[in-house]
Design an enzyme around this catalytic site. Sequence first.
Site, PDB file in Angstrom:
ATOM      1  N   ASN A 158       6.541   0.934  -5.214  1.00 37.08           N
ATOM      2  CA  ASN A 158       5.202   0.400  -5.429  1.00 37.08           C
ATOM      3  C   ASN A 158       4.223   1.549  -5.190  1.00 37.08           C
ATOM      4  O   ASN A 158       3.970   1.924  -4.056  1.00 37.08           O
ATOM      5  CB  ASN A 158       4.944  -0.750  -4.436  1.00 37.08           C
ATOM      6  CG  ASN A 158       3.506  -1.234  -4.478  1.00 37.08           C
ATOM      7  OD1 ASN A 158       2.759  -0.901  -5.406  1.00 37.08           O
ATOM      8  ND2 ASN A 158       3.112  -2.020  -3.483  1.00 37.08           N
TER       9      ASN A 158
ATOM     10  N   HIS B  76       1.197  -9.360  -3.377  1.00 41.72           N
ATOM     11  CA  HIS B  76       1.303  -8.313  -2.344  1.00 41.72           C
ATOM     12  C   HIS B  76       0.230  -8.583  -1.282  1.00 41.72           C
ATOM     13  O   HIS B  76      -0.871  -9.033  -1.599  1.00 41.72           O
ATOM     14  CB  HIS B  76       1.100  -6.937  -2.979  1.00 41.72           C
ATOM     15  CG  HIS B  76       1.431  -5.829  -2.038  1.00 41.72           C
ATOM     16  ND1 HIS B  76       0.558  -5.406  -1.070  1.00 41.72           N
ATOM     17  CD2 HIS B  76       2.550  -5.087  -1.891  1.00 41.72           C
ATOM     18  CE1 HIS B  76       1.128  -4.440  -0.361  1.00 41.72           C
ATOM     19  NE2 HIS B  76       2.346  -4.228  -0.845  1.00 41.72           N
TER      20      HIS B  76
ATOM     21  N   GLU C 222      -1.729  -6.705   0.213  1.00 45.26           N
ATOM     22  CA  GLU C 222      -3.012  -6.024  -0.017  1.00 45.26           C
ATOM     23  C   GLU C 222      -3.884  -6.849  -0.963  1.00 45.26           C
ATOM     24  O   GLU C 222      -5.105  -6.891  -0.828  1.00 45.26           O
ATOM     25  CB  GLU C 222      -2.770  -4.595  -0.551  1.00 45.26           C
ATOM     26  CG  GLU C 222      -2.307  -3.678   0.576  1.00 45.26           C
ATOM     27  CD  GLU C 222      -1.423  -2.527   0.152  1.00 45.26           C
ATOM     28  OE1 GLU C 222      -1.352  -2.200  -1.045  1.00 45.26           O
ATOM     29  OE2 GLU C 222      -0.773  -1.948   1.052  1.00 45.26           O
TER      30      GLU C 222
ATOM     31  N   SER D 215       7.441   0.394   5.422  1.00 42.32           N
ATOM     32  CA  SER D 215       7.866   1.670   6.014  1.00 42.32           C
ATOM     33  C   SER D 215       9.358   1.962   5.827  1.00 42.32           C
ATOM     34  O   SER D 215      10.013   2.484   6.734  1.00 42.32           O
ATOM     35  CB  SER D 215       7.467   1.730   7.493  1.00 42.32           C
ATOM     36  OG  SER D 215       6.052   1.649   7.614  1.00 42.32           O
TER      37      SER D 215
END
Length: 256
Positions: A16, A99, A101, A217
Amino acid sequence: MKKTGDKMRKPIIAGNWKMYKTMAETKKFVKSLDDFSTGNVEVILCVAYTNLIILKENLNNQIKIGSQNIHWETNGAFTGEISPIMLQELNVQYAIIGHSERRQMFGETDLTVNKRVNTSIKNGITPIICVGERLDERESGKTQEVVKSQTEKAISGLSSQQVSNLVIAYEPIWAIGTGKSSSAEDANEVIKFIRKVIENQYDQNVADLVRIQYGGSVKPENIETFMAQPEIDGALVGGASLSPEHFKALINGASV
Ligand code: PGA
């Protein structure tokens, strides 16, 4: 291949890129993948709209093209949105939907996620549905409640066949872009729970077939630990997917 019961699930790594990379940078990245083999891993790059054409023209067909959003109508007065038929023209096969965000910064809701998921499937584009809890929700013991509600609402109205073919990404929000990943065991437990939610709403067959990634991460150094977990079928990767060397290492790490 991951196995639950007698069902096999192909590992899946999706990059992504968020709002990173110009067209020139994208071309360079793709060029560096020329001689690379993705082996038995399904690989997707989800890029900014301007870069979709670059992928269409330059990628060999080992790597699939993904968008980072998709609208629920095929056209209309929706400034700033992208239509499924526009994405089809660019050979887009996957779309990230919901997502965190977008949920946190752009007003995405469970209802709009569900509408986007439905249209995406109707237009032959596989959704990668993101679910995941905030840090305060995790700390107050609400992880299961949050991912259950997000998952059920995202897939509401879909048939067993449609759910079997989609991809879910479990992305705890506190682990995204922070360098602080979930432990592989914790991620496995939550993903197992999501599979249970799907089993309860559909059946075990559907739950065994749906692919569920972990995201947050993920790096070349920890991909193998995640992949070693029985319920984790791959990863949705932000930061580490921007470097060709790291991206290749992630794919090699997911290969079984
Ligand atoms: P990260 O992002 O790998 O940079 O944590 C993951 C994502 O947002 O999908």
